[in-house]
Design a protein around this motif. Structure first.
Motif, PDB file in Angstrom:
ATOM      1  N   TRP A  85       0.876  -1.253  -0.312  1.00 31.75           N
ATOM      2  CA  TRP A  85      -0.039   0.098  -0.057  1.00 31.75           C
ATOM      3  C   TRP A  85       0.846   1.122  -0.204  1.00 31.75           C
ATOM      4  O   TRP A  85       0.644   2.401  -0.789  1.00 31.75           O
ATOM      5  CB  TRP A  85      -0.941   0.019   1.093  1.00 31.75           C
ATOM      6  CG  TRP A  85      -1.742   1.066   1.234  1.00 31.75           C
ATOM      7  CD1 TRP A  85      -1.678   2.325   2.330  1.00 31.75           C
ATOM      8  CD2 TRP A  85      -3.012   1.443   0.502  1.00 31.75           C
ATOM      9  NE1 TRP A  85      -2.847   3.344   2.357  1.00 31.75           N
ATOM     10  CE2 TRP A  85      -3.571   2.744   1.221  1.00 31.75           C
ATOM     11  CE3 TRP A  85      -3.703   0.657  -0.467  1.00 31.75           C
ATOM     12  CZ2 TRP A  85      -4.566   3.203   0.461  1.00 31.75           C
ATOM     13  CZ3 TRP A  85      -4.866   1.343  -1.034  1.00 31.75           C
ATOM     14  CH2 TRP A  85      -5.183   2.730  -0.499  1.00 31.75           C
ATOM     15  N   THR A 117      -3.183  -5.505  -1.747  1.00 29.86           N
ATOM     16  CA  THR A 117      -3.075  -4.831  -0.363  1.00 29.86           C
ATOM     17  C   THR A 117      -4.158  -5.392   0.448  1.00 29.86           C
ATOM     18  O   THR A 117      -4.066  -6.067   1.691  1.00 29.86           O
ATOM     19  CB  THR A 117      -3.318  -3.278  -0.329  1.00 29.86           C
ATOM     20  OG1 THR A 117      -1.863  -2.985  -1.174  1.00 29.86           O
ATOM     21  CG2 THR A 117      -3.252  -2.808   0.984  1.00 29.86           C
ATOM     22  N   SER A 143      -3.900  -2.168  -5.115  1.00 28.70           N
ATOM     23  CA  SER A 143      -5.003  -2.180  -4.133  1.00 28.70           C
ATOM     24  C   SER A 143      -5.485  -3.442  -3.872  1.00 28.70           C
ATOM     25  O   SER A 143      -5.747  -3.594  -2.765  1.00 28.70           O
ATOM     26  CB  SER A 143      -6.206  -1.409  -4.875  1.00 28.70           C
ATOM     27  OG  SER A 143      -5.680   0.072  -4.648  1.00 28.70           O
TER      28      SER A 143
END
Length: 317
Positions: A17, A67, A64
């Motif tokens: 992230w 993560t 994303s």
């Protein structure tokens, strides 16, 4: 090995992230802080989603997804370790319910982030904003129920300071994110785009620290694993040598003076003689004839009794 790998998961998730956020800022800066199509005319600071909706959309979606998927695994591993008692186990059905709700809301938040990265603010502004609310709200609610679970666990396991530390970290996250989310919504409503963009970046970086904090929760599992492995090694060493190693270090009884059943491998009892024992142990100081000397009851009829000698100090201490 598995104990160590558990806490690597939240660290890996947090690092992915952070790398994504830094990459976006670096690219935006290297391009000369351009004004993207999705930005308002008066806006000079780009949102994360503005950068993600441009040339970095593949990066935005991929990182994303990585993560939140790995972060969700942290919740699952934490639940499993409590179930197997590698972490402080739940003491009531309600604690398990809180944990289940926390996992469910974390999954909802993860879905929100993945979907908002796919439905970008440039082409799907309404859907994007809706998924943004799901992302932030999902993780806030998840953190609330984790705090609730840890608060109840802390009452029953006061000796586990990790529970208190984790509880306060997550509580701070809740308070900060709720305050920032409200401020973000207000600035958006008032069309203060630059202020809202700054708040979005701050929320994103705080989320990094929240994800990173989960490695603390797994530290007791690592210590427990190492402790169990050490005990297993000692037990196996005792078995391989017939439970006698040197001065009997592999035997649990050998660590205590005066053990009634422990025998060292030199043939003596705990003090070298069987003083007062109903099952007398032959004294090593025997004559060459058939007369053997005993100190306990059951001595031979010839009455030969060896005088009691001073007890030698244990070599284990």
């Amino acid at each position: 090995m598995w104990g160590i790998s558990y806490w690597i998961v939240p660290i890996f998730s947090a690092c992915v992230w952070l790398a994504m956020l830094i990459a976006m800022l670096v690219v935006w800066a290297r391009e000369g802080f351009p004004h993207y199509v999705s930005m308002d005319e008066r806006q000079t600071i780009a949102y994360i989603s503005d950068i993600g909706a441009s040339g970095l959309k593949p990066l935005f979606i991929a990182m994303s997804t990585v993560t939140v998927v790995t972060f969700t695994l942290s919740f699952v591993f934490e639940r499993w370790l409590r179930h197997t008692r590698r972490l402080a186990p739940n003491t009531s059905i309600w604690q398990k319910i809180y944990s289940g709700i926390a996992i469910g809301m974390a999954i909802a938040g993860a879905a929100g982030l993945i979907l908002l990265s796919i439905f970008d603010t440039r082409r799907h502004p309404k859907l994007h904003n809706g998924f943004l609310v799901l992302f932030i709200g999902g993780y806030i609610v998840s953190a609330i129920f984790i705090c609730w679970e840890y608060q109840r666990l802390g009452i029953h396991f006061r000796e586990h300071s990790v529970l208190r530390i984790s509880f306060w970290i997550k509580l701070v996250f809740i308070l900060l994110e709720v305050a920032l989310a409200i401020a973000f919504g207000v600035t958006q409503k008032q069309k203060k785009w630059n202020a809202a963009a700054v708040l979005e970046w701050v929320i994103a970086f705080i989320y990094f620290f929240y994800v990173l904090s989960f490695f603390i929760d797994f530290m007791p599992a690592v210590r427990t694993k190492h402790h169990q492995s050490r005990e297993t090694e000692m037990d196996m060493a005792g078995v391989e040598a017939g439970t006698q190693h040197g001065d009997g270090a592999a035997m649990d009884q050998s660590y205590f003076r005066g053990g009634s059943t422990a025998q060292l491998n030199n043939g003596y009892a705990t003090n070298g003689y069987a003083n007062g024992n109903t099952n007398a142990v032959p004294n090593p100081y025997t004559s060459h004839n058939t007369d053997e000397y005993y100190n306990g009851p059951g001595a031979p009829a010839n009455g030969h009794v060896k005088p009691t000698e001073p007890v030698a100090a244990s070599r284990n201490f």
